[in-house]
Design a protein around this motif. Structure first.
Motif, PDB file in Angstrom:
ATOM      1  N   ASP A  19      -0.327  -9.930  -0.348  1.00 54.02           N
ATOM      2  CA  ASP A  19      -0.115  -9.361   0.817  1.00 54.02           C
ATOM      3  C   ASP A  19      -0.163  -9.268   2.422  1.00 54.02           C
ATOM      4  OD1 ASP A  19       1.965  -7.054   0.848  1.00 54.02           O
ATOM      5  OD2 ASP A  19       0.737  -5.544   0.646  1.00 54.02           O
ATOM      6  N   GLY A  20       0.867  -9.257   2.845  1.00 50.74           N
ATOM      7  CA  GLY A  20       0.640  -9.573   4.253  1.00 50.74           C
ATOM      8  C   GLY A  20       1.346 -10.158   5.560  1.00 50.74           C
ATOM      9  N   ARG A  23       3.459  -8.686   8.156  1.00 48.45           N
ATOM     10  CA  ARG A  23       3.022  -8.011   9.107  1.00 48.45           C
ATOM     11  C   ARG A  23       2.023  -9.230  10.432  1.00 48.45           C
ATOM     12  NH1 ARG A  23      -0.027  -4.303   5.721  1.00 48.45           N
ATOM     13  NH2 ARG A  23       1.120  -5.301   4.215  1.00 48.45           N
ATOM     14  N   ARG A  70      14.421  -5.952  -0.591  1.00 50.16           N
ATOM     15  CA  ARG A  70      14.187  -6.677   0.459  1.00 50.16           C
ATOM     16  C   ARG A  70      15.923  -7.075   0.453  1.00 50.16           C
ATOM     17  NH1 ARG A  70       8.426  -8.576   1.416  1.00 50.16           N
ATOM     18  NH2 ARG A  70       7.348  -7.050   0.407  1.00 50.16           N
TER      19      ARG A  70
HETATM   20 MG    MG Z   1       3.741  -5.673   1.280  1.00 48.47          MG
END
Ligand code: MG
Ligand code: IPE
Ligand code: IPE
Length: 238
Positions: A19-20, A23, A70
């Motif tokens: 995850d990430g 970001r 998404r």
């Molecule tokens: Mg995520």
């Protein structure tokens, strides 16, 4: 200097919630797609490091059933990236002894992705050094519901349905549960990943965003795991 990892205390099966990516990209003013691209490289590096350490099984959460919510553009990019990854890495994975497998509802994936996955699975079926499971269009709850449906369809009596028989209808049938689940990016949740199989997995959370996750981060997680005492509901041995 980093302490040496004790091979006897390594997990047999590591699962990662990667995850990430978004970001990571945002913090660099880059499009989310670039985060995913760098995330794919981090995934490749994680496979490499697990191979080097002799870890028998690695499961990577690559696309959840909920990720369909998404924008289509991002979803399409992710599947194109997956196919690109397979095309680029398949020969290497084949010679490295990696067996590629998929967990999740494959029928729901785009045709071109299914084709690439089928080929990758067929080409690596004889490999046994490491199993690489890709969780794609995966939902832990749906996996359990599906196992119940398959059990009922088998004609077996409802009264005989127990955990062991359900396990046989999971995508992971016949394979050991993850010993260690790693989630990157500071989020501390399971997000519908391997709900049945993680009953006694050790959980490790780190703040590193997935594209930055390195061999050193993996080692940190493995050191942490080595210090855990797993009880499985029993008493600690002293
Ligand atoms: Mg995520
Ligand atoms: C993980 O990164 C990759 C997938 C879920 C496919 P994210 O895309 O979730 O990145 P963040 O959470 O937005 O940073
Ligand atoms: C979990 O990450 C799914 C994958 C890593 C593929 P998400 O980014 O989708 O999870 P939430 O939405 O933050 O729980």
């Amino acid at each position: 200097m980093e302490a040496i990892l004790d091979k006897n205390q390594l997990p047999r099966h590591v699962a990662i919630i990667m995850d990430g990516n978004g970001r990571w990209a945002k913090s660099r003013n880059l499009p989310r797609a670039e985060g995913h691209r760098r995330g794919a490289l981090a995934a490749r590096a994680a496979v490499e490091e697990c191979l080097a350490l002799g870890i028998a099984e690695l499961t990577l959460y690559a696309f959840s059933r909920e990720n369909w919510s998404r924008p289509a553009e991002e979803v399409n990019f992710l599947f194109r990236l997956l196919v690109e990854f397979i095309n680029k890495e398949l020969s290497a994975l084949e010679t490295q002894g990696v067996r590629l497998m998929v967990i999740g509802e494959e029928e729901g994936l785009p045709g071109y992705a299914r084709k690439a996955l089928t080929l990758a699975r067929e080409r690596t079926v004889g490999n046994s050094r490491m199993i690489l499971n890709l969780a794609l269009n995966y939902s832990g709850r749906e996996e359990i519901a599906r196992a119940c449906r398959l059990y009922m369809e088998s004609g077996a009596p409802a009264a005989a349905c127990d955990c062991a028989s359900l396990t046989g209808y999971l995508y992971t049938a016949g394979r050991p549960d993850p010993d260690l689940v790693i989630r990157t990016s500071g989020e501390k949740r399971i997000s519908n990943f391997l709900l049945f199989q993680t009953a006694y997995s050790e959980l490790y959370f780190c703040d590193t965003l997935w594209p930055d996750f390195s061999a050193a981060d993996l080692h940190k997680a493995l050191h942490d795991y080595a210090g855990r005492i797993r009880r499985f509901g029993g008493l600690t041995k002293h």
